[in-house]
Design a protein around this motif. Structure first.
Motif, PDB file in Angstrom:
ATOM      1  N   TYR A   1     -74.367  11.687   7.531  1.00 12.57           N
ATOM      2  CA  TYR A   1     -73.485  10.939   8.428  1.00 12.57           C
ATOM      3  C   TYR A   1     -73.963  11.000   9.880  1.00 12.57           C
ATOM      4  CZ  TYR A   1     -70.038  10.909   4.600  1.00 12.57           C
ATOM      5  OH  TYR A   1     -69.383  10.727   3.411  1.00 12.57           O
ATOM      6  N   SER A   2     -74.664  12.086  10.251  1.00 18.96           N
ATOM      7  CA  SER A   2     -75.138  12.218  11.634  1.00 18.96           C
ATOM      8  C   SER A   2     -76.335  11.326  11.926  1.00 18.96           C
ATOM      9  CB  SER A   2     -75.521  13.679  11.915  1.00 18.96           C
ATOM     10  OG  SER A   2     -76.755  14.028  11.295  1.00 18.96           O
ATOM     11  N   MET A   3     -76.990  10.823  10.904  1.00 21.80           N
ATOM     12  CA  MET A   3     -78.227  10.072  11.092  1.00 21.80           C
ATOM     13  C   MET A   3     -77.965   8.660  11.605  1.00 21.80           C
ATOM     14  SD  MET A   3     -80.172  11.351   7.637  1.00 21.80           S
ATOM     15  CE  MET A   3     -81.738  10.562   8.005  1.00 21.80           C
ATOM     16  N   GLY A   4     -78.952   8.114  12.308  1.00 21.36           N
ATOM     17  CA  GLY A   4     -78.848   6.768  12.832  1.00 21.36           C
ATOM     18  C   GLY A   4     -78.210   6.735  14.197  1.00 21.36           C
ATOM     19  N   GLY A   5     -77.840   5.547  14.630  1.00 22.76           N
ATOM     20  CA  GLY A   5     -77.242   5.378  15.944  1.00 22.76           C
ATOM     21  C   GLY A   5     -78.123   4.530  16.843  1.00 22.76           C
ATOM     22  N   PRO A   6     -77.575   4.078  17.962  1.00 25.08           N
ATOM     23  CA  PRO A   6     -78.321   3.178  18.860  1.00 25.08           C
ATOM     24  C   PRO A   6     -79.513   3.846  19.526  1.00 25.08           C
ATOM     25  CG  PRO A   6     -76.242   3.879  19.858  1.00 25.08           C
ATOM     26  CD  PRO A   6     -76.210   4.343  18.445  1.00 25.08           C
TER      27      PRO A   6
ATOM     28  N   ARG B   1     -86.146   2.707  12.764  1.00 28.73           N
ATOM     29  CA  ARG B   1     -84.823   2.440  12.179  1.00 28.73           C
ATOM     30  C   ARG B   1     -84.864   2.252  10.672  1.00 28.73           C
ATOM     31  NH1 ARG B   1     -82.377  -1.454  17.011  1.00 28.73           N
ATOM     32  NH2 ARG B   1     -82.273   0.244  18.564  1.00 28.73           N
ATOM     33  N   ASP B   2     -85.859   1.565  10.167  1.00 30.22           N
ATOM     34  CA  ASP B   2     -85.942   1.380   8.711  1.00 30.22           C
ATOM     35  C   ASP B   2     -86.175   2.718   8.011  1.00 30.22           C
ATOM     36  OD1 ASP B   2     -85.520  -1.315   8.969  1.00 30.22           O
ATOM     37  OD2 ASP B   2     -87.643  -1.864   8.795  1.00 30.22           O
ATOM     38  N   ASP B   3     -87.049   3.545   8.577  1.00 32.50           N
ATOM     39  CA  ASP B   3     -87.312   4.857   7.979  1.00 32.50           C
ATOM     40  C   ASP B   3     -86.062   5.719   7.978  1.00 32.50           C
ATOM     41  OD1 ASP B   3     -89.971   4.285   7.489  1.00 32.50           O
ATOM     42  OD2 ASP B   3     -90.677   5.164   9.381  1.00 32.50           O
ATOM     43  N   VAL B   4     -85.349   5.744   9.100  1.00 32.67           N
ATOM     44  CA  VAL B   4     -84.149   6.574   9.202  1.00 32.67           C
ATOM     45  C   VAL B   4     -83.078   6.094   8.227  1.00 32.67           C
ATOM     46  CG1 VAL B   4     -82.256   7.273  10.726  1.00 32.67           C
ATOM     47  CG2 VAL B   4     -84.608   7.279  11.573  1.00 32.67           C
ATOM     48  N   ARG B   5     -82.950   4.777   8.102  1.00 32.65           N
ATOM     49  CA  ARG B   5     -81.972   4.238   7.153  1.00 32.65           C
ATOM     50  C   ARG B   5     -82.320   4.656   5.740  1.00 32.65           C
ATOM     51  NH1 ARG B   5     -78.159   3.317   4.705  1.00 32.65           N
ATOM     52  NH2 ARG B   5     -77.116   1.347   4.242  1.00 32.65           N
ATOM     53  N   GLU B   6     -83.604   4.633   5.390  1.00 30.25           N
ATOM     54  CA  GLU B   6     -84.015   5.052   4.050  1.00 30.25           C
ATOM     55  C   GLU B   6     -83.774   6.546   3.851  1.00 30.25           C
ATOM     56  OE1 GLU B   6     -88.034   3.825   3.450  1.00 30.25           O
ATOM     57  OE2 GLU B   6     -87.529   1.681   3.383  1.00 30.25           O
TER      58      GLU B   6
ATOM     59  N   PRO C   1     -92.018  15.494  18.697  1.00 25.64           N
ATOM     60  CA  PRO C   1     -90.720  16.139  18.945  1.00 25.64           C
ATOM     61  C   PRO C   1     -89.725  15.198  19.614  1.00 25.64           C
ATOM     62  CG  PRO C   1     -92.506  17.634  19.507  1.00 25.64           C
ATOM     63  CD  PRO C   1     -93.141  16.310  19.206  1.00 25.64           C
ATOM     64  N   GLN C   2     -90.193  14.340  20.500  1.00 26.42           N
ATOM     65  CA  GLN C   2     -89.300  13.405  21.165  1.00 26.42           C
ATOM     66  C   GLN C   2     -88.699  12.410  20.166  1.00 26.42           C
ATOM     67  OE1 GLN C   2     -92.450  14.084  22.136  1.00 26.42           O
ATOM     68  NE2 GLN C   2     -92.014  15.309  23.983  1.00 26.42           N
ATOM     69  N   GLN C   3     -89.510  11.939  19.223  1.00 25.50           N
ATOM     70  CA  GLN C   3     -88.998  11.023  18.206  1.00 25.50           C
ATOM     71  C   GLN C   3     -88.039  11.733  17.255  1.00 25.50           C
ATOM     72  OE1 GLN C   3     -92.941   9.755  16.815  1.00 25.50           O
ATOM     73  NE2 GLN C   3     -92.403   7.623  17.347  1.00 25.50           N
ATOM     74  N   GLN C   4     -88.385  12.965  16.883  1.00 25.28           N
ATOM     75  CA  GLN C   4     -87.519  13.730  15.981  1.00 25.28           C
ATOM     76  C   GLN C   4     -86.118  13.887  16.573  1.00 25.28           C
ATOM     77  OE1 GLN C   4     -89.235  17.505  14.831  1.00 25.28           O
ATOM     78  NE2 GLN C   4     -91.240  16.600  14.420  1.00 25.28           N
ATOM     79  N   ALA C   5     -86.033  14.089  17.867  1.00 25.22           N
ATOM     80  CA  ALA C   5     -84.750  14.323  18.522  1.00 25.22           C
ATOM     81  C   ALA C   5     -83.867  13.079  18.530  1.00 25.22           C
ATOM     82  CB  ALA C   5     -84.971  14.804  19.954  1.00 25.22           C
ATOM     83  N   LEU C   6     -84.448  11.902  18.263  1.00 25.12           N
ATOM     84  CA  LEU C   6     -83.688  10.649  18.318  1.00 25.12           C
ATOM     85  C   LEU C   6     -83.264  10.143  16.945  1.00 25.12           C
ATOM     86  CD1 LEU C   6     -85.833   8.776  20.996  1.00 25.12           C
ATOM     87  CD2 LEU C   6     -83.626   9.919  21.341  1.00 25.12           C
ATOM     88  N   VAL C   7     -83.612  10.871  15.891  1.00 24.05           N
ATOM     89  CA  VAL C   7     -83.312  10.419  14.529  1.00 24.05           C
ATOM     90  C   VAL C   7     -81.822  10.511  14.216  1.00 24.05           C
ATOM     91  CG1 VAL C   7     -83.641  11.023  12.093  1.00 24.05           C
ATOM     92  CG2 VAL C   7     -85.613  10.833  13.620  1.00 24.05           C
ATOM     93  N   ALA C   8     -81.136  11.485  14.806  1.00 24.96           N
ATOM     94  CA  ALA C   8     -79.709  11.691  14.557  1.00 24.96           C
ATOM     95  C   ALA C   8     -78.925  11.617  15.863  1.00 24.96           C
ATOM     96  CB  ALA C   8     -79.465  13.039  13.869  1.00 24.96           C
TER      97      ALA C   8
END
Length: 494
Positions: free
Chosen positions: A75-80, A87-92, A303-310
């Motif tokens: 539930y924490s994943m995704g967001g603007p 976005r496609d990877d995170v949705r999957e 690390p910067q991208q990882q922090a934006l996944v959720a």
């Protein structure tokens, strides 16, 4: 873990206890507890059937806890804040984690079938956070999705033979995240299976085939999923397979052991452990392999991208601020790591989430007390209505969680941490003894929901026109009408 359960586990994991009880120490000195010893040891105060029921209660709490933690992470994943290219990877990834959580629900229901077949009480309980976890994989904590939380899931679902540099790195990260060594879920099921296979421990007559009408069946609970194989395109995502819900009826020793093996293989993928690093060569079926694949993909990001996944969701959100035990006279000092929801509107949404969570557990528990089919000539039976409502509550929880991960945790920091779903347990999961009283409880819960939705309509600026609240109030009214008909047939409306 509750101390009343914990004290009975010294014979399973003696290394976790500095001082063994005299009786367990005697068993160890007699050679019954030795490194690598396969024969289970019966602790004091039990016979083998009762001991097996207790271990299945522990297994049920583990499945329940894992399901909730996986749901919170998903539930924490995704967001603007997620970069467009991810976005496609995170949705999957989110659909994969949600799928694993749904499969844990199947495991939880199958453990209830095992308990029912042995004549034991079902168990849908678990502890609220924070709490220790001697035989549990890791301390129960609601964490947003991250490389750290994912590491604990990989290790918890891993096979015993998983090894190598990657395994060492992930196990180390998991231990640092959980502040303890992370245990494998499979250890417990291996112990239970060794008991089930021995007729000296459990005779054939210990398994009651006549309980099958009361047990959950795949036909009832497997709706929307593919039986015997995992379907394609979960959530319209071509690269993600839909979950395979495992729900097995238990009527004999062989069926009980088959159920445990299937649960274990879905978690660990025995014989398909992905230790070589070539994930593409391994069929992506087990929880372990699915989590490991996401871990590798997430680790490959910066690390910067990882922090934006959720989303920036708080850990362990709670609807009521609890006193730290160090502030209570007579209690030892202990840090309580929860995040109180202080925004008043968000807190009401959190209470509504908790209530619908309780309603889900009540529906499942109540259904196990009713025998027979889900419908009679196309008309839902009482059991069928409960199963139908349980699925509706699963959808309600996802919808409510979607609100909570977007709402502020604190009134004074509207742009700070988001709240997230609290998943707080009710004061009791016990159901009344008489069936008409159980339906009265069902009515109580629906009426409580209508009170909360009315408060939200008055308090939340968007409440009066909120389409979800409008739909929920309409659904609750239909539920009240349905429960009213049941009570009329039973001659009880008060």
């Amino acid at each position: 873990m509750r101390s009343r359960v914990q004290r009975h586990l010294a014979s399973i994991v003696p290394d976790l206890f500095e001082d063994r009880s005299p009786a367990v120490a005697f068993l160890a000195s007699a050679g019954s507890i030795e490194p690598g010893e396969e024969r289970p040891v019966l602790p004091p105060e039990f016979n083998w059937r009762d001991y097996t029921v207790m271990l299945l209660h522990v297994a049920a709490e583990i499945e329940h806890s894992l399901m909730v933690q996986y749901l919170f992470a998903a539930y924490s994943m995704g967001g603007p804040q997620v970069p467009r290219e991810l976005r496609d990877d995170v949705r999957e990834w989110q659909e994969v984690v949600l799928g694993v959580a749904k499969e844990e629900m199947g495991h939880l229901v199958t453990v209830q079938n095992l308990l029912t077949a042995l004549g034991g009480p079902i168990n849908l309980d678990r502890e609220d956070y924070p709490w220790g976890s001697d035989f549990y994989p890791f301390p129960f904590t609601l964490r947003p999705f991250s490389l750290d939380s994912l590491a604990t899931y990989v290790v918890a679902e891993s096979p015993g033979s998983w090894s190598g540099p990657e395994a060492d790195e992930i196990k180390k990260r998991a231990a640092e995240t959980a502040s303890q060594y992370v245990n494998r879920v499979g250890q417990l099921y291996e112990r239970i299976d060794r008991i089930l296979e021995n007729r000296d421990f459990l005779p054939d007559e210990a398994f009651h085939a006549d309980t099958l009408p009361y047990q959950a069946s795949w036909d009832e609970w497997g709706r929307g999923y593919t039986r015997g194989q995992r379907g394609r395109e979960a959530g319209n995502l071509p690269n993600v397979k839909s979950p395979e819900l495992l729900v097995f009826g238990v009527f004999s020793r062989d069926s009980a052991r088959k159920a445990l093996r299937e649960i274990g293989e879905q978690g660990e993928a025995l014989g398909n452990q992905g230790t070589t690093g070539d994930q593409g060569a391994a069929e992506e079926t087990s929880h372990f392999n699915r989590f490991l694949g996401i871990y590798r993909a997430l680790k490959a990001l910066s690390p910067q991208q990882q922090a934006l996944v959720a989303r920036p969701v708080a850990e362990n959100p709670v609807t009521v601020k609890r006193l730290n035990e160090s502030e209570i006279v007579g209690y030892a000092a202990a840090e309580v790591t929860t995040s109180p929801i202080t925004d008043p509107v968000t807190a009401l949404w959190g209470h509504l989430f908790n209530l619908r969570y309780r309603m889900l557990l009540a529906d499942i528990s109540h259904a196990f007390l009713l025998a027979g089919p889900v419908d009679n000539g196309g008309v839902l039976t009482g059991r069928g209505a409960l199963v139908h409502r349980a699925f509706a509550e699963m959808y309600n929880l996802r919808a409510l969680a979607g609100r909570l991960v977007e709402r502020p945790l604190e009134a004074k920091a509207p742009d700070g941490l988001r709240a997230g779903p609290p998943f707080e347990m009710p004061y009791s999961l016990e159901l009344p003894h008489h069936d008409h009283d159980r339906w009265l409880l069902q009515r109580d819960l629906v009426q409580a929901s209508r009170l909360l939705t009315a408060q939200l309509a008055d308090t939340d600026p968007d409440g009066p026109a909120d389409p979800y609240l409008v739909a929920l109030r309409e659904a609750d009214q239909r539920a009240l009408d349905q429960i009213g008909h049941v009570l009329e047939r039973k001659g009880c409306t008060s």
